[in-house]
Design a protein around this motif. Structure first.
Motif, PDB file in Angstrom:
ATOM      1  N   GLY A 145      14.265  34.544  26.386  1.00  0.00           N
ATOM      2  CA  GLY A 145      15.595  34.797  26.936  1.00  0.00           C
ATOM      3  C   GLY A 145      15.525  35.530  28.270  1.00  0.00           C
ATOM      4  N   ALA A 146      14.605  36.484  28.381  1.00  0.00           N
ATOM      5  CA  ALA A 146      14.447  37.238  29.625  1.00  0.00           C
ATOM      6  C   ALA A 146      13.944  36.353  30.759  1.00  0.00           C
ATOM      7  CB  ALA A 146      13.495  38.412  29.406  1.00  0.00           C
ATOM      8  N   SER A 147      13.240  35.271  30.409  1.00  0.00           N
ATOM      9  CA  SER A 147      12.732  34.370  31.444  1.00  0.00           C
ATOM     10  C   SER A 147      13.672  33.187  31.703  1.00  0.00           C
ATOM     11  CB  SER A 147      11.326  33.875  31.089  1.00  0.00           C
ATOM     12  OG  SER A 147      11.361  33.055  29.950  1.00  0.00           O
ATOM     13  N   GLY A 148      14.890  33.246  31.142  1.00  0.00           N
ATOM     14  CA  GLY A 148      15.898  32.244  31.455  1.00  0.00           C
ATOM     15  C   GLY A 148      16.082  31.124  30.456  1.00  0.00           C
ATOM     16  N   THR A 149      15.364  31.148  29.342  1.00  0.00           N
ATOM     17  CA  THR A 149      15.543  30.120  28.314  1.00  0.00           C
ATOM     18  C   THR A 149      16.840  30.388  27.559  1.00  0.00           C
ATOM     19  OG1 THR A 149      13.144  29.903  28.055  1.00  0.00           O
ATOM     20  CG2 THR A 149      14.512  29.074  26.248  1.00  0.00           C
ATOM     21  N   ALA A 150      17.705  29.391  27.477  1.00  0.00           N
ATOM     22  CA  ALA A 150      18.951  29.528  26.721  1.00  0.00           C
ATOM     23  C   ALA A 150      18.631  29.356  25.238  1.00  0.00           C
ATOM     24  CB  ALA A 150      19.963  28.480  27.176  1.00  0.00           C
ATOM     25  N   LEU A 151      18.997  30.354  24.442  1.00  0.00           N
ATOM     26  CA  LEU A 151      18.650  30.377  23.020  1.00  0.00           C
ATOM     27  C   LEU A 151      19.864  30.204  22.125  1.00  0.00           C
ATOM     28  CD1 LEU A 151      16.301  33.456  23.179  1.00  0.00           C
ATOM     29  CD2 LEU A 151      15.577  31.098  22.844  1.00  0.00           C
ATOM     30  N   ALA A 152      19.613  29.618  20.979  1.00  0.00           N
ATOM     31  CA  ALA A 152      20.588  29.539  19.897  1.00  0.00           C
ATOM     32  C   ALA A 152      19.810  29.740  18.597  1.00  0.00           C
ATOM     33  CB  ALA A 152      21.303  28.191  19.910  1.00  0.00           C
ATOM     34  N   GLY A 153      20.544  29.854  17.511  1.00  0.00           N
ATOM     35  CA  GLY A 153      19.887  29.991  16.212  1.00  0.00           C
ATOM     36  C   GLY A 153      19.837  31.426  15.729  1.00  0.00           C
ATOM     37  N   LEU A 167      20.674  38.558   8.784  1.00  0.00           N
ATOM     38  CA  LEU A 167      20.701  37.436   9.703  1.00  0.00           C
ATOM     39  C   LEU A 167      21.018  37.987  11.092  1.00  0.00           C
ATOM     40  CD1 LEU A 167      20.895  34.151   9.523  1.00  0.00           C
ATOM     41  CD2 LEU A 167      23.251  34.641  10.157  1.00  0.00           C
ATOM     42  N   VAL A 168      20.168  37.664  12.065  1.00  0.00           N
ATOM     43  CA  VAL A 168      20.362  38.112  13.443  1.00  0.00           C
ATOM     44  C   VAL A 168      20.616  36.882  14.309  1.00  0.00           C
ATOM     45  CG1 VAL A 168      19.344  39.340  15.398  1.00  0.00           C
ATOM     46  CG2 VAL A 168      18.785  40.053  13.056  1.00  0.00           C
ATOM     47  N   GLY A 169      21.804  36.794  14.872  1.00  0.00           N
ATOM     48  CA  GLY A 169      22.153  35.667  15.741  1.00  0.00           C
ATOM     49  C   GLY A 169      21.524  35.832  17.105  1.00  0.00           C
ATOM     50  N   LEU A 170      20.822  34.812  17.566  1.00  0.00           N
ATOM     51  CA  LEU A 170      20.140  34.904  18.853  1.00  0.00           C
ATOM     52  C   LEU A 170      21.084  34.686  20.031  1.00  0.00           C
ATOM     53  CD1 LEU A 170      16.800  33.134  17.975  1.00  0.00           C
ATOM     54  CD2 LEU A 170      17.279  35.587  18.128  1.00  0.00           C
ATOM     55  N   ALA A 171      22.163  33.951  19.842  1.00  0.00           N
ATOM     56  CA  ALA A 171      23.128  33.741  20.921  1.00  0.00           C
ATOM     57  C   ALA A 171      24.119  34.898  20.998  1.00  0.00           C
ATOM     58  CB  ALA A 171      23.870  32.424  20.733  1.00  0.00           C
ATOM     59  N   THR A 172      24.525  35.411  19.849  1.00  0.00           N
ATOM     60  CA  THR A 172      25.573  36.438  19.813  1.00  0.00           C
ATOM     61  C   THR A 172      25.045  37.855  19.645  1.00  0.00           C
ATOM     62  OG1 THR A 172      25.832  36.322  17.419  1.00  0.00           O
ATOM     63  CG2 THR A 172      27.173  34.794  18.745  1.00  0.00           C
ATOM     64  N   GLY A 173      23.855  37.997  19.070  1.00  0.00           N
ATOM     65  CA  GLY A 173      23.331  39.326  18.755  1.00  0.00           C
ATOM     66  C   GLY A 173      23.923  39.912  17.488  1.00  0.00           C
ATOM     67  N   ALA A 193      28.702  33.806   3.171  1.00  0.00           N
ATOM     68  CA  ALA A 193      29.294  33.848   4.516  1.00  0.00           C
ATOM     69  C   ALA A 193      28.219  33.895   5.593  1.00  0.00           C
ATOM     70  CB  ALA A 193      30.219  35.056   4.644  1.00  0.00           C
ATOM     71  N   ALA A 194      27.045  34.406   5.273  1.00  0.00           N
ATOM     72  CA  ALA A 194      25.958  34.464   6.254  1.00  0.00           C
ATOM     73  C   ALA A 194      25.450  33.057   6.586  1.00  0.00           C
ATOM     74  CB  ALA A 194      24.815  35.336   5.748  1.00  0.00           C
ATOM     75  N   PHE A 195      25.479  32.152   5.627  1.00  0.00           N
ATOM     76  CA  PHE A 195      25.065  30.773   5.909  1.00  0.00           C
ATOM     77  C   PHE A 195      26.052  30.110   6.879  1.00  0.00           C
ATOM     78  CE2 PHE A 195      23.001  31.296   1.651  1.00  0.00           C
ATOM     79  CZ  PHE A 195      21.693  31.293   2.125  1.00  0.00           C
ATOM     80  N   ASP A 196      27.346  30.416   6.717  1.00  0.00           N
ATOM     81  CA  ASP A 196      28.344  29.905   7.666  1.00  0.00           C
ATOM     82  C   ASP A 196      28.128  30.523   9.046  1.00  0.00           C
ATOM     83  OD1 ASP A 196      29.571  28.329   5.710  1.00  0.00           O
ATOM     84  OD2 ASP A 196      31.001  29.905   5.168  1.00  0.00           O
ATOM     85  N   ALA A 197      27.820  31.805   9.074  1.00  0.00           N
ATOM     86  CA  ALA A 197      27.552  32.475  10.354  1.00  0.00           C
ATOM     87  C   ALA A 197      26.325  31.879  11.022  1.00  0.00           C
ATOM     88  CB  ALA A 197      27.373  33.976  10.131  1.00  0.00           C
ATOM     89  N   ALA A 198      25.310  31.568  10.236  1.00  0.00           N
ATOM     90  CA  ALA A 198      24.099  30.953  10.786  1.00  0.00           C
ATOM     91  C   ALA A 198      24.436  29.606  11.415  1.00  0.00           C
ATOM     92  CB  ALA A 198      23.052  30.779   9.689  1.00  0.00           C
ATOM     93  N   LEU A 199      25.263  28.841  10.750  1.00  0.00           N
ATOM     94  CA  LEU A 199      25.692  27.548  11.276  1.00  0.00           C
ATOM     95  C   LEU A 199      26.406  27.727  12.616  1.00  0.00           C
ATOM     96  CD1 LEU A 199      25.773  24.519  10.615  1.00  0.00           C
ATOM     97  CD2 LEU A 199      27.906  24.947   9.385  1.00  0.00           C
ATOM     98  N   GLY A 200      27.193  28.801  12.727  1.00  0.00           N
ATOM     99  CA  GLY A 200      27.897  29.094  13.965  1.00  0.00           C
ATOM    100  C   GLY A 200      26.985  29.507  15.108  1.00  0.00           C
ATOM    101  N   GLU A 201      25.764  29.898  14.801  1.00  0.00           N
ATOM    102  CA  GLU A 201      24.795  30.290  15.831  1.00  0.00           C
ATOM    103  C   GLU A 201      24.089  29.081  16.454  1.00  0.00           C
ATOM    104  OE1 GLU A 201      24.102  33.227  17.235  1.00  0.00           O
ATOM    105  OE2 GLU A 201      25.421  34.427  15.962  1.00  0.00           O
ATOM    106  N   ILE A 202      24.312  27.897  15.895  1.00  0.00           N
ATOM    107  CA  ILE A 202      23.716  26.677  16.445  1.00  0.00           C
ATOM    108  C   ILE A 202      24.689  26.141  17.481  1.00  0.00           C
ATOM    109  CG2 ILE A 202      22.751  24.411  15.914  1.00  0.00           C
ATOM    110  CD1 ILE A 202      21.391  26.852  14.482  1.00  0.00           C
ATOM    111  N   ARG A 203      24.267  26.149  18.748  1.00  0.00           N
ATOM    112  CA  ARG A 203      25.173  25.811  19.839  1.00  0.00           C
ATOM    113  C   ARG A 203      24.574  24.777  20.760  1.00  0.00           C
ATOM    114  NH1 ARG A 203      28.040  31.318  20.958  1.00  0.00           N
ATOM    115  NH2 ARG A 203      28.278  31.900  18.792  1.00  0.00           N
TER     116      ARG A 203
END
Length: 171
Positions: free
Chosen positions: A29-37, A55-61, A81-91
């Motif tokens: 992420g620091a080198s400019g790679t756009a992350l999701a998951g 669960l730690v969201g890589l796009a949202t933190g 609900a964490a499985f739904d949140a994980a699904l929301g982290e896929i962008r």
């Protein structure tokens, strides 16, 4: 249409795969790679014993409870609900989508299986973490839908594994 590309990061149980992937995500992420998951970070009690996973969201933190040990001591209690949140982290728009991790639930079509499906339908490279004992089954499961590259994780090989992942991303 090009087949989705997936990296299957395989390593021993409790070897630090998730911690490695979380540090890798920060570096990428620091080198400019756009992350999701997401990653599944160990959760520890006041006595420093593992009580579960967050669960730690890589796009949202965002950090939320995913699983806690059953008080009866006979397994895990999952926060649905964490499985739904994980699904929301896929962008869409990510260069790399991380799924930490695929286990028995996912291979049975539960847990993070919907997140894996969504990730494989995006344009991103997908990094999927799996333990040794499920690696062959996970590769077979994924190979029907994606071009899979298997990378071996071992403690102390962080630089080598990072280099292999960066090469896969570039290719």
């Amino acid at each position: 249409m090009r087949r989705p590309r997936a990296i299957l990061l395989v390593g021993p149980l409790f070897s630090g795969k998730s911690l490695f992937v979380e540090r890798l995500a920060v570096s990428l992420g620091a080198s400019g790679t756009a992350l999701a998951g997401f990653v599944q970070r160990g959760a520890f009690g006041a006595d420093c014993r593992k009580i579960g996973y967050d669960l730690v969201g890589l796009a949202t933190g965002a950090i939320r409870p995913l699983a806690r040990r059953s008080e009866a001591g006979d397994g895990w209690l999952f926060e649905e609900a964490a499985f739904d949140a994980a699904l929301g982290e896929i962008r869409e728009g990510a260069d790399l989508t991380v799924i930490d991790e695929v286990g028995h639930l996912e291979l049975a079509g539960k847990g993070h299986a919907a997140a894996v499906d969504r990730a494989l339908s995006s344009s991103a490279m997908v990094l999927i973490v799996v333990r040794d004992g499920l690696a062959d089954e996970a590769k077979k499961w994924l190979s029907t839908r994606a071009e899979v590259t298997r990378i071996r994780f071992e403690p102390g090989r962080d630089a080598d594994v990072t280099s292999e992942i960066r090469k896969s991303l570039a290719g």
